[in-house]
Design an enzyme around this catalytic site. Structure first.
Site, short mmCIF file in Angstrom:
data_model
loop_
_atom_site.label_atom_id
_atom_site.label_comp_id
_atom_site.label_asym_id
_atom_site.label_seq_id
_atom_site.Cartn_x
_atom_site.Cartn_y
_atom_site.Cartn_z
N HIS A 81 -53.01 4.51 -30.83
CA HIS A 81 -53.66 5.41 -31.28
C HIS A 81 -53.20 5.67 -32.83
CE1 HIS A 81 -55.87 9.69 -31.06
NE2 HIS A 81 -55.93 8.97 -32.12
N HIS B 167 -54.64 5.80 -37.10
CA HIS B 167 -55.93 5.75 -38.06
C HIS B 167 -55.37 5.81 -39.34
CE1 HIS B 167 -58.44 7.49 -34.75
NE2 HIS B 167 -57.76 8.67 -34.52
N ARG C 20 -59.96 6.61 -40.08
CA ARG C 20 -59.78 8.05 -39.96
C ARG C 20 -60.92 8.81 -39.29
NH1 ARG C 20 -57.90 11.69 -45.09
NH2 ARG C 20 -57.61 13.61 -44.07
N HIS D 94 -63.21 9.48 -28.92
CA HIS D 94 -62.71 10.27 -30.02
C HIS D 94 -63.74 10.99 -30.88
CE1 HIS D 94 -59.83 11.66 -33.10
NE2 HIS D 94 -58.84 11.04 -32.36
N HIS E 16 -54.93 12.49 -27.04
CA HIS E 16 -54.28 13.58 -27.13
C HIS E 16 -53.66 14.15 -25.83
CE1 HIS E 16 -57.65 13.28 -30.16
NE2 HIS E 16 -56.67 13.12 -30.58
N GLU F 3 -50.56 8.70 -33.13
CA GLU F 3 -51.64 9.07 -34.04
C GLU F 3 -50.85 9.65 -35.28
OE1 GLU F 3 -55.79 11.67 -34.15
OE2 GLU F 3 -54.38 12.22 -32.74
N ARG G 121 -48.49 16.56 -39.13
CA ARG G 121 -47.59 15.85 -39.83
C ARG G 121 -46.39 16.26 -40.29
NH1 ARG G 121 -51.68 13.17 -44.05
NH2 ARG G 121 -53.54 12.88 -43.00
#
Length: 342
Positions: free
Chosen positions: A6, A8, A71, A178, A223, A284, A290
């Site tokens: 996963h 992006h 993304r 998603h 997730h 991810e 982040r």
């Protein structure tokens, strides 16, 4: 091998977003609409965007390969019409393909689809086929709610979606379920809409019999499955009340979950509740969360640490989560790795 299923392209060069802004502006003023050929992003720009971001963190954290798709929040299928999404998807998918060509040992592409509210999902098939056959994509991202938080599409079990499923089965590729940006003020995109959709997708499959029609179809619910592991007893009980088979038989040959869960207790719960065979490693990274966790001093999305520290897992089970399950759920990935002698 540590395979992150996963990833992006959240760090694409700024020119991509600028082009998208022009495309959106052109919906109201066609004279402002840009051509796809006007977007110029060099290989050096792509290298810099990856080497200083995803690849740097992969090396720091000890992951080897990322399945890399556009993304998610940029998909924004609710904007414009099918042609808008078609042009945008083609651009974003090509960039991920170029990244995979520049870094073939570290990135393998997965495709976004040119979905649009009210459009027949069959319109997505040409882009899907192109990405698999020409770009070597090993999977797709399927948005169950192209309306952006208003849920105007039928459930995933509806025949509305069958053209995509038929092509997935034919090409032997899974879909990550998603959603994209929420344009509904009630639902924060990454904190609510994403997790709502994960839970909703699982419940839609529970109430239907999709996998009787498509016994080899595979969905990856990201997730950590949203609320699913935390409420596993609720879902088991609902399946029982609905006279469905046990969940192991009803869903777990076809539905899988990733480890994009950003604290140790969450991963502990996921691995305690969901069978190891249904869990795929993912982070991810450089995504929704982040920052650095002040309680641990490490990035929230450094999920490899959590899997490594999960006391209930043995080495064989960790291998399945890190590599084995990904190669089983993504057969085209497995074939590519075997072709390289891996």
């Amino acid at each position: 091998m540590i395979i992150d299923v996963h990833g992006h392209y959240t760090t694409a060069p700024a020119a991509l977003g600028a082009w998208r802004d022009l495309q959106i502006g052109g919906l109201k003023d066609p004279s402002r609409a840009p051509k796809a050929s006007e977007l110029k992003i060099s290989d050096d720009e792509l290298r810099e965007s990856i080497e200083t971001n995803q690849l740097r963190l992969m090396k720091q954290r000890g992951s080897d390969l990322t399945i890399f798709s556009p993304r998610a929040s940029f998909m924004a299928h609710h904007i414009g019409d099918f042609q808008t999404s078609s042009t945008w998807a083609a651009i974003c998918n090509e960039l991920c393909y170029r990244v995979s060509q520049l870094f073939p040992d570290h990135f393998v592409p997965a495709a976004m689809l040119p979905q649009s509210p009210g459009a027949d999902p069959a319109t997505c098939i040409p882009e899907l086929v192109k990405c698999v056959q020409q770009y070597g994509n090993v999977g797709i991202n399927l948005n169950p709610d192209p309306s952006g938080g208003h849920w105007t599409s039928p459930p995933l079990t509806d025949r509305h979606w069958y053209p995509v499923y038929e092509k997935m089965v034919e090409l032997d590729i899974p879909a990550m379920i998603h959603v994209s940006t929420s344009c509904n003020a009630c639902f924060h995109t990454t904190g609510a809409h994403y997790l709502n959709a994960d839970t909703t997708a699982f419940m839609q499959c529970l109430t239907g019999d999709l996998f009787k029609d498509f016994p080899t179809l595979k969905f990856l619910i990201p997730h950590g499955g949203g609320a699913v592991p935390y409420h596993w007893g609720r879902f088991r009980g609902l399946a029982q009340e609905l006279k469905k088979p046990l969940l192991d038989e009803h869903l777990l040959n076809n539905i899988f979950f990733d480890t994009c869960v950003y604290h140790q207790p969450g991963i502990d719960l996921l691995t305690d509740v969901i069978p190891v065979k249904n869990i795929l490693f993912a982070s991810e990274m450089i995504g929704a969360v982040r920052g650095i966790d002040p309680e641990t001093g490490h990035y929230y999305d450094d999920t490899k640490r959590y899997v490594a520290a999960t006391a209930s897992l043995n080495d064989e089970e960790r291998h399945a989560i890190y590599e084995g399950n990904a190669r089983r759920v993504f057969p085209r990935l497995d074939a590519q790795l075997k072709a390289k002698g891996l």
